[in-house]
Design a protein around this motif. Sequence first.
Motif, PDB file in Angstrom:
ATOM      1  N   PRO A  88       0.768  -1.184   0.142  1.00 11.41           N
ATOM      2  CA  PRO A  88      -0.062   0.005   0.099  1.00 11.41           C
ATOM      3  C   PRO A  88       0.867   1.256  -0.073  1.00 11.41           C
ATOM      4  N   TYR A  89       2.127   1.228  -0.589  1.00 12.77           N
ATOM      5  CA  TYR A  89       3.041   2.474  -0.354  1.00 12.77           C
ATOM      6  C   TYR A  89       3.346   3.318  -1.453  1.00 12.77           C
ATOM      7  N   LYS A  90       2.580   3.012  -2.677  1.00 18.53           N
ATOM      8  CA  LYS A  90       2.655   3.836  -4.003  1.00 18.53           C
ATOM      9  C   LYS A  90       2.626   5.387  -3.705  1.00 18.53           C
ATOM     10  N   THR A  91       1.976   5.675  -2.836  1.00  9.80           N
ATOM     11  CA  THR A  91       1.786   7.345  -2.509  1.00  9.80           C
ATOM     12  C   THR A  91       2.450   7.553  -1.212  1.00  9.80           C
ATOM     13  N   ALA A  92       2.646   6.428  -0.316  1.00 11.33           N
ATOM     14  CA  ALA A  92       3.523   6.694   1.028  1.00 11.33           C
ATOM     15  C   ALA A  92       4.776   7.087   0.866  1.00 11.33           C
ATOM     16  N   VAL A  93       5.494   6.458  -0.112  1.00 10.67           N
ATOM     17  CA  VAL A  93       6.874   6.822  -0.566  1.00 10.67           C
ATOM     18  C   VAL A  93       7.317   8.253  -1.116  1.00 10.67           C
ATOM     19  N   VAL A  94       6.353   8.923  -1.681  1.00  8.07           N
ATOM     20  CA  VAL A  94       6.710  10.176  -2.437  1.00  8.07           C
ATOM     21  C   VAL A  94       7.399  10.895  -1.481  1.00  8.07           C
ATOM     22  N   PRO A  95       6.995  11.370  -0.212  1.00  8.18           N
ATOM     23  CA  PRO A  95       7.987  12.296   0.398  1.00  8.18           C
ATOM     24  C   PRO A  95       9.260  11.813   0.953  1.00  8.18           C
ATOM     25  N   LEU A  96       9.593  10.799   0.739  1.00  8.65           N
ATOM     26  CA  LEU A  96      10.847   9.886   1.062  1.00  8.65           C
ATOM     27  C   LEU A  96      11.806   9.970   0.038  1.00  8.65           C
ATOM     28  N   LEU A  97      11.118  10.646  -1.263  1.00  2.84           N
ATOM     29  CA  LEU A  97      12.410  10.790  -2.452  1.00  2.84           C
ATOM     30  C   LEU A  97      12.818  12.153  -2.455  1.00  2.84           C
ATOM     31  N   ASP A  98      13.754  12.105  -3.455  1.00  4.43           N
ATOM     32  CA  ASP A  98      14.520  13.550  -4.016  1.00  4.43           C
ATOM     33  C   ASP A  98      13.756  14.299  -4.975  1.00  4.43           C
ATOM     34  N   GLU A  99      13.527  13.282  -5.848  1.00  6.36           N
ATOM     35  CA  GLU A  99      12.761  13.805  -6.999  1.00  6.36           C
ATOM     36  C   GLU A  99      11.817  12.934  -7.733  1.00  6.36           C
ATOM     37  N   LEU A 100      10.794  13.431  -8.482  1.00  3.02           N
ATOM     38  CA  LEU A 100       9.814  12.471  -9.273  1.00  3.02           C
ATOM     39  C   LEU A 100       9.947  12.853 -10.685  1.00  3.02           C
ATOM     40  N   ASP A 101       9.523  12.104 -11.438  1.00  2.00           N
ATOM     41  CA  ASP A 101       9.552  12.242 -12.867  1.00  2.00           C
ATOM     42  C   ASP A 101       7.817  12.861 -13.068  1.00  2.00           C
ATOM     43  N   GLY A 102       7.625  13.518 -14.044  1.00  2.00           N
ATOM     44  CA  GLY A 102       6.563  14.122 -14.379  1.00  2.00           C
ATOM     45  C   GLY A 102       5.286  13.191 -14.284  1.00  2.00           C
ATOM     46  N   ILE A 103       5.135  12.013 -14.352  1.00  2.03           N
ATOM     47  CA  ILE A 103       3.987  10.862 -14.443  1.00  2.03           C
ATOM     48  C   ILE A 103       3.791  10.837 -12.951  1.00  2.03           C
ATOM     49  N   ALA A 104       4.741  10.326 -12.498  1.00  2.10           N
ATOM     50  CA  ALA A 104       4.675  10.237 -10.963  1.00  2.10           C
ATOM     51  C   ALA A 104       4.089  11.276 -10.195  1.00  2.10           C
ATOM     52  N   THR A 105       4.542  12.742 -10.584  1.00  5.35           N
ATOM     53  CA  THR A 105       4.089  13.647  -9.920  1.00  5.35           C
ATOM     54  C   THR A 105       2.452  13.843 -10.369  1.00  5.35           C
ATOM     55  N   ALA A 106       2.211  13.875 -11.586  1.00  9.04           N
ATOM     56  CA  ALA A 106       0.874  13.874 -11.904  1.00  9.04           C
ATOM     57  C   ALA A 106      -0.267  12.841 -11.043  1.00  9.04           C
ATOM     58  N   VAL A 107       0.389  11.618 -10.911  1.00  8.67           N
ATOM     59  CA  VAL A 107      -0.494  10.639 -10.306  1.00  8.67           C
ATOM     60  C   VAL A 107      -0.403  10.569  -8.930  1.00  8.67           C
ATOM     61  N   SER A 108       0.600  11.270  -8.221  1.00  7.23           N
ATOM     62  CA  SER A 108       1.025  11.087  -6.793  1.00  7.23           C
ATOM     63  C   SER A 108       1.348   9.637  -6.525  1.00  7.23           C
ATOM     64  N   ALA A 109       2.050   9.011  -7.308  1.00  2.00           N
ATOM     65  CA  ALA A 109       2.170   7.638  -7.050  1.00  2.00           C
ATOM     66  C   ALA A 109       3.378   7.055  -7.798  1.00  2.00           C
ATOM     67  N   VAL A 110       4.123   6.527  -6.816  1.00  2.00           N
ATOM     68  CA  VAL A 110       5.586   6.077  -7.581  1.00  2.00           C
ATOM     69  C   VAL A 110       5.485   4.272  -7.393  1.00  2.00           C
ATOM     70  N   ASN A 111       5.947   3.688  -8.913  1.00  2.00           N
ATOM     71  CA  ASN A 111       6.005   2.344  -8.505  1.00  2.00           C
ATOM     72  C   ASN A 111       7.708   1.789  -8.953  1.00  2.00           C
ATOM     73  N   THR A 112       8.294   2.691  -8.989  1.00  2.00           N
ATOM     74  CA  THR A 112       9.821   2.489  -9.189  1.00  2.00           C
ATOM     75  C   THR A 112      10.795   3.517  -8.676  1.00  2.00           C
ATOM     76  N   ILE A 113      11.726   3.037  -7.893  1.00  2.00           N
ATOM     77  CA  ILE A 113      12.737   4.017  -7.424  1.00  2.00           C
ATOM     78  C   ILE A 113      14.070   3.494  -8.180  1.00  2.00           C
ATOM     79  N   VAL A 114      14.849   4.727  -8.519  1.00  2.00           N
ATOM     80  CA  VAL A 114      16.129   4.682  -8.883  1.00  2.00           C
ATOM     81  C   VAL A 114      17.066   5.289  -8.324  1.00  2.00           C
ATOM     82  N   ARG A 115      18.113   4.606  -7.838  1.00  2.00           N
ATOM     83  CA  ARG A 115      19.224   5.207  -6.919  1.00  2.00           C
ATOM     84  C   ARG A 115      20.313   5.857  -7.910  1.00  2.00           C
ATOM     85  N   ARG A 116      20.364   7.036  -7.828  1.00  2.00           N
ATOM     86  CA  ARG A 116      21.238   7.781  -8.905  1.00  2.00           C
ATOM     87  C   ARG A 116      22.769   7.733  -8.143  1.00  2.00           C
ATOM     88  N   ALA A 117      23.710   7.842  -8.905  1.00  2.00           N
ATOM     89  CA  ALA A 117      25.182   7.713  -8.782  1.00  2.00           C
ATOM     90  C   ALA A 117      25.533   8.463  -7.358  1.00  2.00           C
TER      91      ALA A 117
END
Length: 281
Positions: free
Chosen positions: A64-93
């Motif tokens: 049940p965490y697709k929306t709950a993870v949003v504030p724990l991330l540094d940046e979102l892509d446009g689609i994740a922002t639009a639907v307020s839900a994340v299903n994929t997290i990428v760790r950058r270098a």
Amino acid sequence: MIASVGLIGDPVKHSVSPAFQTAAFRHHGLTDTYMLWPTSTQELTTRVAGLRADGMRGANVTLPYKTAVVPLLDELDGIATAVSAVNTIVRRADGSLYGLNTDVLGFIQALRAAGGEPREADCVLLGAGGSARAVAYGLVMAGARSITVVNRTPERAEAMLADVLAATEFDPQLQVLASDAPEVAQAVAGAQLLINATSVGLDGRSSPLEAERIAPHLLVVDLIYRNTPFLQAARQRGARTQNGLEMLVQQGALAFEAWTGLTAPIAVMRAAAQQALEEQT
Ligand code: NAP
């Protein structure tokens, strides 16, 4: 083996993502392991913070965490922002965490793989939960002419469409109907695409719509991974059908490409997902 990616959710034990993501890593000669990470609400912050460590690629996120993870991330892509839900997290270098939503494009790519074209289409969408939100946004962005959302709780569908419209510049014809409204029959008869995004049918017995509503000209999609009574009825009535496995594979392929920068071996992933699902039954 390196456990560099995993699935954060609760529950996660029936997921076939480890099977098809591991197949994709092996296809490219990578030794990464895709883990299941069952996570309680109390553990979520620590789990996500753990993705910042060296050697991690990221994660998938499910109920049940697709929306709950949003504030724990540094940046979102446009689609994740639009639907307020994340299903994929990428760790950058640099260790920062980037949130994407690959469900939206995964759904559209799966639809097109079944011969469905959302542009200028009249669509009936059953459901107004998290996955229906991704589908509705995808249909709007792909240029659907009209979307009728049918839901047991119409107020939830109204709120969903208001959010989706606020996030886009497109302006399709929109309508909300209660599941038992007589107008549902007319909306389905006039549509080209009929999509079930409710969980009705997961039990293998129930169906979100009476079989007699389904006409042969429809492409009928059920987001549930297996063949449901709804899809069986649709086939019996001569309609083309697709279950949710293709969307699962397509969203996973987009996630794999975001983690690795490599081309996802879709056929390898599809075959591994199919086999893992068959082994569960
Ligand atoms: P959700 O947020 O819990 O939404 C559930 C939806 O089903 C709501 O519209 C709800 O209506 C409706 N519903 C539930 N029980 C019902 C009942 N007894 N009678 C009528 N309507 C009922 O769930 P979700 O995350 O959107 O997931 C929905 C389905 O999509 C699940 O089966 C899931 O496996 C599937 N899914 C597939 C993929 C994929 O990649 N293929 C991805 C995500 C999800 P109310 O609003 O009235 O409660």
